[in-house]
Design an enzyme around this catalytic site. Structure first.
Site, short mmCIF file in Angstrom:
data_model
loop_
_atom_site.label_atom_id
_atom_site.label_comp_id
_atom_site.label_asym_id
_atom_site.label_seq_id
_atom_site.Cartn_x
_atom_site.Cartn_y
_atom_site.Cartn_z
N ASP A 88 -8.78 -2.22 -8.03
CA ASP A 88 -7.86 -2.43 -6.91
C ASP A 88 -8.46 -2.04 -5.56
O ASP A 88 -7.73 -1.67 -4.63
CB ASP A 88 -6.58 -1.62 -7.15
CG ASP A 88 -5.74 -2.18 -8.27
OD1 ASP A 88 -5.51 -3.40 -8.28
OD2 ASP A 88 -5.32 -1.40 -9.15
N ASP A 149 -4.13 -9.60 -11.09
CA ASP A 149 -4.03 -8.92 -9.79
C ASP A 149 -5.36 -8.93 -9.04
O ASP A 149 -5.38 -8.89 -7.80
CB ASP A 149 -3.60 -7.46 -9.97
CG ASP A 149 -2.47 -7.24 -10.95
OD1 ASP A 149 -2.46 -7.92 -11.99
OD2 ASP A 149 -1.63 -6.35 -10.71
#
Length: 378
Positions: A88, A149
Site C-alpha cells: 500500500d 487494491d
C-alpha cells in the site's frame, strides 16, 4: 449542489486539523469521532490528500501548512521503515509527498516519493511476475498473493519512471497491471479481490478473497479499485486494453447498483435490512468513472452513461450519506465499510471514503483530478 457540498467538506476538514493534531484519522468511533493512528496502517495518506485538496479548493495556507507537516511525518516513517512491509505504498505516498511535488515542485517531496517507489519495488517477485500484497517473500500464506487494491499503488511506479527514466519502475508496473488484468478480472467483468500463484514458477493457483463475501463473490470496493486502477494504467501507458477493462468493470458496477445508487459491501451478499453498505466503494467508482469520461472519445455512448451514473451516485451520497448537517461528526460519509466479515468497522466512517468523495467533488466543481498521475505544475 456540488459547490455547497465541497464547501461543507472543506470546512469540516478545517475543523479537524486541530482535532487530529499530529495523528491520522482511520475509521470511526462511537459518537461521530475518528480513531487516530500514528502511522500504523495503510490509510494515513488519505488525510494528507484531503488537506491538499482543501488547499487547492481555497488557497488557504492553513491547509498547506498542515499538509506539509504530514509529509514531514511520512519522511520519518520511511526513514524508520515503520509499517511499510506491504503493497500500500502508493496509498501512503501519492496523496502526501507526490501531491506536494505535483502542486509546488518541491524537490524534497519528489525525493521522498522516489524513495517510496523503491520500497514498493522491493515487493516485486520476479519468479512469479507480480507485486506481493502482504508478508515477506516466501511467506507460506501470502507469498504468492496479489490484490486488486494494488492497482492504485502502481501509479507510484509509473510516476517514478517518468521522473527518472529508470525502466525498472515501468517494467514492474506494466507486468503487475497485466497480471492483474488477466487473473483478477473474470470473464463477466466482475473481479476477484485476490489471486494466488505458485511462488516458485508463477503458475496460477486460483482466486480468493480477504474482505469479500466469499471467494467467488465480487467485493464492491475491489471492483471500484479495478475501475479506477485500470484507467490510471491507461493514462500512463495509452494501452487501450486497460481503458476497455476499466469500461467493462464500470458497466458491471453500474448495472448492479441498488435503488439508492450506493452499493452494498459485496455484489453477491444476501440483502436484508441490516446488510452494510460501502459508501467508500461508490465514491471510488465515481472518481474512476470521471477519469473514464475524460479518456473516452466524443460520441462514445458510455461517456453519457458514466456521467449520468456519477451524478446519480454523488447525488445520493451527498443527500443521504454526507454529514454536512452534523458539525460534531468528524467524518464526511456515513455507512462506509472496512472489513465486514472480519468485524472491522462494518458500518462506519472510513478515511479513504472521505478522501475519494472530496476528490470527486473537486472534479465536479473545479475539474481538478486527484494525485494518482502527474499534472502540470501550478
Amino acid at each position: 449542489m456540488w459547490v455547497e457540498a465541497l464547501t461543507h467538506a472543506v470546512e469540516k476538514t478545517r475543523r479537524n486539523i486541530d482535532k487530529f493534531e499530529n495523528l491520522f484519522p482511520w475509521t470511526g468511533l462511537d459518537g461521530g469521532d475518528y480513531k487516530r493512528s500514528d502511522h500504523q496502517d495503510w490509510t494515513e495518506g488519505f488525510w494528507s490528500g484531503m488537506l491538499w485538496l482543501s488547499y487547492e479548493a481555497t488557497g488557504d495556507q492553513t491547509f498547506r501548512d498542515a499538509a506539509v507537516r504530514t509529509v514531514h511525518s511520512f519522511r520519518q516513517r520511511l526513514d524508520t521503515f515503520k509499517v511499510l512491509d506491504h503493497h500500500d505504498i502508493g496509498f501512503l505516498y501519492l496523496p502526501s509527498a507526490v501531491a506536494w511535488w505535483m502542486l509546488e515542485g518541491e524537490e524534497e517531496a519528489k525525493v521522498l516519493g522516489l524513495e517510496a517507489a523503491d520500497i514498493l519495488v522491493k515487493r516485486w517477485r520476479p519468479a512469479g511476475g507480480y507485486i506481493q500484497a502482504w508478508g515477506p517473500a516466501g511467506d507460506p500464506k501470502n507469498g504468492g498473493r496479489i490484490i486488486i487494491d494494488c492497482l492504485l499503488n502502481i501509479p507510484l511506479l509509473y510516476w517514478a519512471y517518468e521522473k527518472t527514466g529508470n525502466q525498472m519502475y515501468l517494467e514492474v508496473a506494466l507486468a503487475h497491471a497485466e497480471k492483474s488484468r488477466r487473473y483478477l478480472v473474470r470473464g463477466d467483468d466482475s473481479s476477484y479481490h485476490t489471486f494466488y500463484f505458485d511462488q516458485e514458477n508463477g503458475e496460477p493457483v486460483g482466486g480468493g478473497t480477504h474482505q469479500g463475501y466469499n471467494d467467488g463473490s465480487t467485493w464492491t470496493r475491489g471492483q471500484a479499485w479495478g475501475i479506477y486502477g485500470f484507467i490510471l494504467s491507461y493514462k500512463y501507458t495509452k494501452n487501450p486494453v486497460y481503458l476497455e477493462v476499466s469500461r467493462r468493470m464500470a458497466n458491471y458496477f453500474i448495472s448492479r447498483l441498488p435503488a439508492d445508487q450506493v452499493t452494498y459491501w459485496d455484489f453477491d451478499v444476501p440483502i436484508d435490512a441490516g446488510t452494510p453498505r460501502d459508501s467508500s466503494a461508490t465514491a471510488i467508482a465515481c472518481c474512476g468513472m470521471l477519469e473514464l469520461v475524460d479518456c473516452l472519445p466524443e460520441g462514445d455512448p458510455d461517456r453519457e452513461r458514466f456521467e449520468k451514473a456519477v451524478n446519480r451516485c454523488m447525488k445520493s451520497l451527498t443527500e443521504n450519506y454526507f454529514t454536512s448537517d452534523d458539525p460534531d461528526e468528524e467524518g464526511l460519509l456515513r455507512h462506509g465499510s472496512y472489513h465486514v466479515r472480519g468485524g472491522m468497522s462494518p458500518d462506519d466512517f472510513v478515511i479513504w471514503g472521505d478522501y475519494f468523495y472530496m476528490e470527486a467533488l473537486m472534479r465536479l466543481v473545479r475539474g481538478v483530478p486527484g494525485y494518482w498521475y502527474e499534472r502540470e505544475l501550478n
